[in-house]
Every structure is written in C-alpha cells, then in structure tokens.
Design an enzyme around this catalytic site. Structure first.
Site, PDB file in Angstrom:
ATOM      1  N   HIS B   6      82.056  64.693  36.735  1.00  0.00           N
ATOM      2  CA  HIS B   6      80.624  64.181  36.282  1.00  0.00           C
ATOM      3  C   HIS B   6      79.976  64.274  36.381  1.00  0.00           C
ATOM      4  O   HIS B   6      79.618  62.577  37.332  1.00  0.00           O
ATOM      5  CB  HIS B   6      81.624  63.146  35.296  1.00  0.00           C
ATOM      6  CG  HIS B   6      80.739  62.310  34.667  1.00  0.00           C
ATOM      7  ND1 HIS B   6      80.812  61.235  33.440  1.00  0.00           N
ATOM      8  CD2 HIS B   6      79.590  63.345  33.432  1.00  0.00           C
ATOM      9  CE1 HIS B   6      80.238  60.849  32.508  1.00  0.00           C
ATOM     10  NE2 HIS B   6      79.179  61.810  32.286  1.00  0.00           N
ATOM     11  N   HIS B   8      75.517  66.021  35.418  1.00  0.00           N
ATOM     12  CA  HIS B   8      74.282  66.676  34.449  1.00  0.00           C
ATOM     13  C   HIS B   8      73.215  66.316  34.772  1.00  0.00           C
ATOM     14  O   HIS B   8      72.583  65.950  36.678  1.00  0.00           O
ATOM     15  CB  HIS B   8      73.697  65.110  33.611  1.00  0.00           C
ATOM     16  CG  HIS B   8      74.642  64.935  32.496  1.00  0.00           C
ATOM     17  ND1 HIS B   8      75.728  65.152  31.406  1.00  0.00           N
ATOM     18  CD2 HIS B   8      75.422  63.282  32.395  1.00  0.00           C
ATOM     19  CE1 HIS B   8      76.770  64.509  31.066  1.00  0.00           C
ATOM     20  NE2 HIS B   8      76.870  63.621  31.434  1.00  0.00           N
ATOM     21  N   ARG B  71      71.792  67.127  30.641  1.00  0.00           N
ATOM     22  CA  ARG B  71      71.784  66.311  30.324  1.00  0.00           C
ATOM     23  C   ARG B  71      72.494  66.141  29.070  1.00  0.00           C
ATOM     24  O   ARG B  71      72.502  66.456  27.607  1.00  0.00           O
ATOM     25  CB  ARG B  71      70.257  65.638  30.200  1.00  0.00           C
ATOM     26  CG  ARG B  71      69.790  64.627  30.110  1.00  0.00           C
ATOM     27  CD  ARG B  71      68.407  64.272  30.930  1.00  0.00           C
ATOM     28  NE  ARG B  71      67.203  64.505  30.173  1.00  0.00           N
ATOM     29  CZ  ARG B  71      66.169  63.423  29.096  1.00  0.00           C
ATOM     30  NH1 ARG B  71      66.815  62.656  29.043  1.00  0.00           N
ATOM     31  NH2 ARG B  71      65.556  64.379  28.313  1.00  0.00           N
ATOM     32  N   ALA B  72      72.840  64.595  28.907  1.00  0.00           N
ATOM     33  CA  ALA B  72      74.075  64.207  27.495  1.00  0.00           C
ATOM     34  C   ALA B  72      72.856  63.839  26.929  1.00  0.00           C
ATOM     35  O   ALA B  72      72.826  64.470  25.016  1.00  0.00           O
ATOM     36  CB  ALA B  72      75.242  62.894  28.518  1.00  0.00           C
ATOM     37  N   TYR B 149      77.742  55.627  24.211  1.00  0.00           N
ATOM     38  CA  TYR B 149      78.851  56.375  24.833  1.00  0.00           C
ATOM     39  C   TYR B 149      79.908  55.821  24.753  1.00  0.00           C
ATOM     40  O   TYR B 149      80.857  56.548  24.741  1.00  0.00           O
ATOM     41  CB  TYR B 149      77.423  57.030  26.168  1.00  0.00           C
ATOM     42  CG  TYR B 149      77.035  58.102  25.973  1.00  0.00           C
ATOM     43  CD1 TYR B 149      76.584  58.815  25.992  1.00  0.00           C
ATOM     44  CD2 TYR B 149      75.769  57.186  26.600  1.00  0.00           C
ATOM     45  CE1 TYR B 149      75.504  58.943  26.067  1.00  0.00           C
ATOM     46  CE2 TYR B 149      74.430  57.583  26.903  1.00  0.00           C
ATOM     47  CZ  TYR B 149      74.632  59.427  26.380  1.00  0.00           C
ATOM     48  OH  TYR B 149      73.394  59.348  26.642  1.00  0.00           O
ATOM     49  N   HIS B 178      83.035  58.145  31.424  1.00  0.00           N
ATOM     50  CA  HIS B 178      83.344  56.245  31.534  1.00  0.00           C
ATOM     51  C   HIS B 178      84.629  55.379  31.827  1.00  0.00           C
ATOM     52  O   HIS B 178      84.061  54.570  30.741  1.00  0.00           O
ATOM     53  CB  HIS B 178      82.116  55.893  30.812  1.00  0.00           C
ATOM     54  CG  HIS B 178      80.705  57.446  30.094  1.00  0.00           C
ATOM     55  ND1 HIS B 178      81.359  57.961  29.421  1.00  0.00           N
ATOM     56  CD2 HIS B 178      79.744  56.969  31.310  1.00  0.00           C
ATOM     57  CE1 HIS B 178      79.676  58.563  29.195  1.00  0.00           C
ATOM     58  NE2 HIS B 178      79.148  58.531  30.134  1.00  0.00           N
ATOM     59  N   GLU B 239      78.383  60.642  38.080  1.00  0.00           N
ATOM     60  CA  GLU B 239      77.606  60.560  37.007  1.00  0.00           C
ATOM     61  C   GLU B 239      76.419  61.160  37.586  1.00  0.00           C
ATOM     62  O   GLU B 239      75.737  59.601  37.209  1.00  0.00           O
ATOM     63  CB  GLU B 239      77.570  60.087  35.641  1.00  0.00           C
ATOM     64  CG  GLU B 239      76.354  60.512  34.502  1.00  0.00           C
ATOM     65  CD  GLU B 239      76.351  60.242  33.567  1.00  0.00           C
ATOM     66  OE1 GLU B 239      77.881  58.897  33.320  1.00  0.00           O
ATOM     67  OE2 GLU B 239      75.703  60.352  32.699  1.00  0.00           O
ATOM     68  N   ARG B 245      70.374  54.355  37.798  1.00  0.00           N
ATOM     69  CA  ARG B 245      69.773  54.658  38.702  1.00  0.00           C
ATOM     70  C   ARG B 245      69.880  54.228  40.004  1.00  0.00           C
ATOM     71  O   ARG B 245      69.366  53.789  40.831  1.00  0.00           O
ATOM     72  CB  ARG B 245      68.540  55.496  38.581  1.00  0.00           C
ATOM     73  CG  ARG B 245      69.287  56.866  37.747  1.00  0.00           C
ATOM     74  CD  ARG B 245      68.019  57.449  37.037  1.00  0.00           C
ATOM     75  NE  ARG B 245      68.038  57.918  36.883  1.00  0.00           N
ATOM     76  CZ  ARG B 245      67.570  59.739  36.262  1.00  0.00           C
ATOM     77  NH1 ARG B 245      66.707  59.537  36.571  1.00  0.00           N
ATOM     78  NH2 ARG B 245      67.902  60.220  35.166  1.00  0.00           N
TER      79      ARG B 245
END
Lengths: 293, 293
Positions: B6, B8, B71-72, B149, B178, B239, B245
């Site tokens: 996972h 992106h 990017r989701a 999400y 997730h 992810e 972050r």
C-alpha cells in the site's frame, strides 16, 4: 453498582410497530389531517416484553441499571417529514417513560429526537426538554445521519477532531457508541492526524466531552479499547438486546455480554473497573443520580 | 523480501496538479472540445520526487518493494464526468508506469480506475486491461464511493458479509486497506452478525477473497489485527508517504513505519512474519512474480 449506558427497547410490544406501519401508510395521503393518534399498549404488555429479555439478562449477567432508549433502527428519521418524526418520537419516548416508571431501579430514560432531513436541529429542542424536564430522562440519542452505525460513530469522531465544537460548547458531552466505531483501532492514525492538523492531543481533545461505550463484542477489542483510550472516557455498555443476539461458539457466552470481557481484564484494578461500570456514567449523566440514587 | 502492498504517489511533480487544475477549470466550458492534453514531467523530476521520499524511506525502514498507485484523495471520481475521469486516470497511471520503469526493483504498479458516478463499472475495464497487459500493473484501486476512507473500508466488508459476491467470482481478491477499517476491532460483532444472518463463518467467508493490509499506525492496533484475523489474510502495508506523516512522540518513530510494529510482535514467529511481509502478497497478486522475481 453497574450501569449499562447503552440499551434499546428492541422488544417493544407489537402495537408500537402497528402504529408506525399505519403512520407510514398514511404518508401516501398527504392531504389527510395529521393526527398524532394513539399507541395502545398495556402495562402488562410492557412487563411481558421485558421480563424475559432485558430484565432477565440484567439478572443473569449481574448488571443493575440500563440507560434505555427507543430502538435505534426504528428511529428512521428519513421517513416522512418533521411531523411524522415528531409524532413517532413522542410515542416512542412516552413508552420509554412508562418502562422507567414501571421499573425505576432497572431503567433510566434516554430519548429519541424528532430529527428530520433539512429541518434545523433546534426544532428538536422542545421534545428534548419535555423528555428531560417532564419525563426524567438523562440524555438523548443523536443521529449523525450515517448509513452504517459503525461508520456514523467514526464520522462523528473525525468531525470532533477537525472542528472547534467544544470550544463553543465546553459542557457538551457525547458518548460515541460501539466502542467509538473504528477509532480505538486507529488511535495512532487519529493521533497522527491531529498532530499533522495542529489540533490538540487526542486525550486533551476528548477529556470532558467525548466518551466511548464498551459495545465491542469480543475480548481482544475491549483489551485494545482500555489499552489506548483514557479510562476516564470509557463507559460500560452492552446494547442488549440489540444488533447481535447469538452465542459466541468460541466462548459459550453471548457476544453482547460485554460485562464478561471487562471482568476478564487482568490489566485493570477494581477502582478502574468501577469507573467504567459506574463512576464515568455518573459524570457523563449528572441527572442519573436523581433517578438511581 | 519485504513487500509493502500500500503506497501512493503523493509526492508527484507539480505538473500533474497543474494539469488537473486546468482540466477542472475547463469543466466550466462544457461546449469546448475534450482534449486529453499532456502532462509535462521529465524523468529527472520523477527521480527527484522519489529519492528523498519513498525511496529514502524504503532504505531507512528496510522494505524492498512497494505496490504503488496514484494518490487516493486526488482520484476524485465525483469531479466532472466519464471523460474527465478517463483522461485523468490515464495520465496518473502512465506516471506510475514511468515510476516503475525507472525503479523496477522498488515499485510495482497498481492503477486508478476511470470510475464516474452513474457510469457502469464495466466502462472501467479497458483502462484496467491497458494497465495490466500493456503497463505491467498487478491490480487496481477500487473506489467504493465512501465519504471517509475508514468508513469505505468498513462498508466494503459489511457488503461482502451480506452478499454472495464470491460465489459468483470465486477468484476475485480484495485488499481492504487501513487494516480493514473498523472490522478487526469489531471482529466479534461481525462474527455475531454473520451467525445471526446464517452466513459462513468469517474465516471461511474471507479465506481466498478478502485481505487486510497493516496500515494501522500504532502497535496495539497491529496486535489486535494479527490476534483476530487469520494470518493468511494479512499483507504488510504502510501507505507511506500518505495520510499521516508525523513522528509519534510516544515512540520517536514515524506513525506510518508499520514495519516496526510487525517487527515488535512477540507472538508471531519468523514464518508468520514472512507470510505478512511477502508470501501473502505473492498469493494475492500472482502477477507480482513477473515484476519482482
């Protein structure tokens, strides 16, 4: 004392649904007058609906009092209009009041609101005030308009995280049911999001305002909950009789007998468990003292 | 080998967003011709966008290859119409293909689909086939149209639980990202619901078709995941670089360095961890072998 903060009247006598069906059928004739009508249920029917269900389970599981509200899936605020919701909510709340009057030691009322799409929330205030000041209720169920329960719970938390609601309303208290939806499992994610968004730390953000019940139907989930969420923000709840009614073949006990999971926790002492079972509920619902002593 | 299922391209060069902004601006002039246009990005810009982000983090964290997709949050299938989504998806997927060509050992492609509200899903098949057969991609991201999400993840599982999708498509495989949304935390609830609804046991229901990644950003969450979900249905995922972050002050490490949580699990042996890190990804993505050996 053990207070179950999450129970619905899922076993209400049939006449309630008969009323609702007629009310919905009448929506096809919008020109007809909007009579509130009657729900004809006797005290004996109420007793019968509870004796072999919630009351029996309270005795068997060793819980004392349930914070009790109308059936969640039947609230159906999307059906009809404001008048439909008002009449339906009043009948459902009156029935809860009768339950509490018949069994004042076993049940304390929480009301359904006459929410309706597009209608401002303040229109629900008169019914809320009636239930609290006249019927002795101690809180209300809020429908955040989510399609699935667990999603509604998670959405509510995400909205609390990103907004300043509790700056404006510092004394407002929410219980997010079903153990807070997905939140404790993703506690690290939400901690990280709060940090990225320059929001307060989660513990500070929820301290006086946001609480989770223990309607999580397996021990590993409850272990996670008490492991990551501050113990002052957790209230015992089972939602019995509710969404999940079977016996777990892995334990031989009912899935929704959540007291067993808390009893089984070895990481918590008696004082902590008393908070979860009673102390936190008294803090969140100040009016409960008047009802249960 | 450690496969991160996972990731992106959240760090794509600015020209991609410039294209998207212009594409959205053009929606105000629906009479104008619908040109696909160009995204002007050099190989050096791609290298620069990855070297100090995903590639640096792969080296630092000790992971080998990332299953990489657009990017989701930028997919935004609700914007514009089918043509808008098709042009945008093709550009985003082509860019992922270039990333994989530049760093064949580090990235394997997964595509965005040109989904659009009201457009039948089969209209996404040509782009899916182009990505798999021409660009060497090994899967696709499916947008189940959920607002948040974590809710989308939970909704997907509830739909799998209540429907017979895998009777009709026994070889279809989904990874719910997730960590499966709210599902492992409520594993008892879903086991109980499956039982009440006379559905198969959850382990049987998901066995060959539904998988969870490890994008859960704290150790207690990962512990719960591996405790309740069959290990054959868990794939390592981080992810990174993604939704969260920051560095967790409680651990001093990045929230999304999920490899650390798995490394820290004392309940799992090396063979189990190898399944999560590599073996299960090879099973779910049969085409990955061609890409990474």
């Amino acid at each position: 004392m053990i207070i179950d903060c999450h129970g619905h009247y899922t076993t209400a006598p049939k006449a309630l649904q008969v009323y609702r069906d007629a009310q919905i059928a009448a929506l096809k004739h919008p020109q007809a007058p909007r009579a509130k009508g009657l729900v004809a249920i006797t005290d004996d029917e109420i007793r019968e609906s509870l004796e072999n269900a919630q009351l029996k389970l309270q005795r068997e599981r060793g819980t004392d009092v349930t914070v009790f509200s109308p059936r969640a899936s039947a609230m159906a605020h999307h059906v009809g209009d404001e008048t439909t919701s008002l009449h339906w909510s009043q009948h459902c709340n009156d029935l809860i009041a009768r339950v509490c009057a018949l069994y004042p030691k076993n049940f304390v009322g929480v009301c359904q609101l006459p929410q309706s799409p597009g209608v401002p929330p303040e229109r629900s205030i008169p019914e809320l005030e009636r239930c609290v000041t006249e019927l002795g209720f101690i809180g209300c169920n809020l429908n955040p308009d989510g399609a699935h329960y667990i999603n509604a719970d998670t959405t509510a938390f995400m909205q609390f995280l990103t907004a300043d609601l509790f700056k404006d309303f510092p004394k407002l208290r929410f219980i997010i049911p079903h153990g807070g939806g997905a939140v404790p499992y993703h506690w690290g994610r939400y901690r990280g999001l709060a940090q990225d968004l320059k929001r307060p730390a989660l513990g500070d953000l929820i301290r006086n305002n946001v609480f989770f019940d223990t309607c999580v139907y397996h021990l590993p989930g409850i272990e996670l909950l008490v492991n990551v969420v501050p113990l002052d923000n957790i209230l015992f709840g089972s939602e019995m009789v509710g969404a999940v009614r079977g016996i777990d073949p892995e334990t031989g006990a009912y899935y929704d007998d959540t007291k067993r999971y808390i009893d089984a926790l070895t990481t918590l002492g008696d004082a902590d468990k008393r908070k979860i079972f009673e102390g936190n509920a008294r803090k969140v619902y100040p009016r409960i003292a008047k009802a249960i002593g």
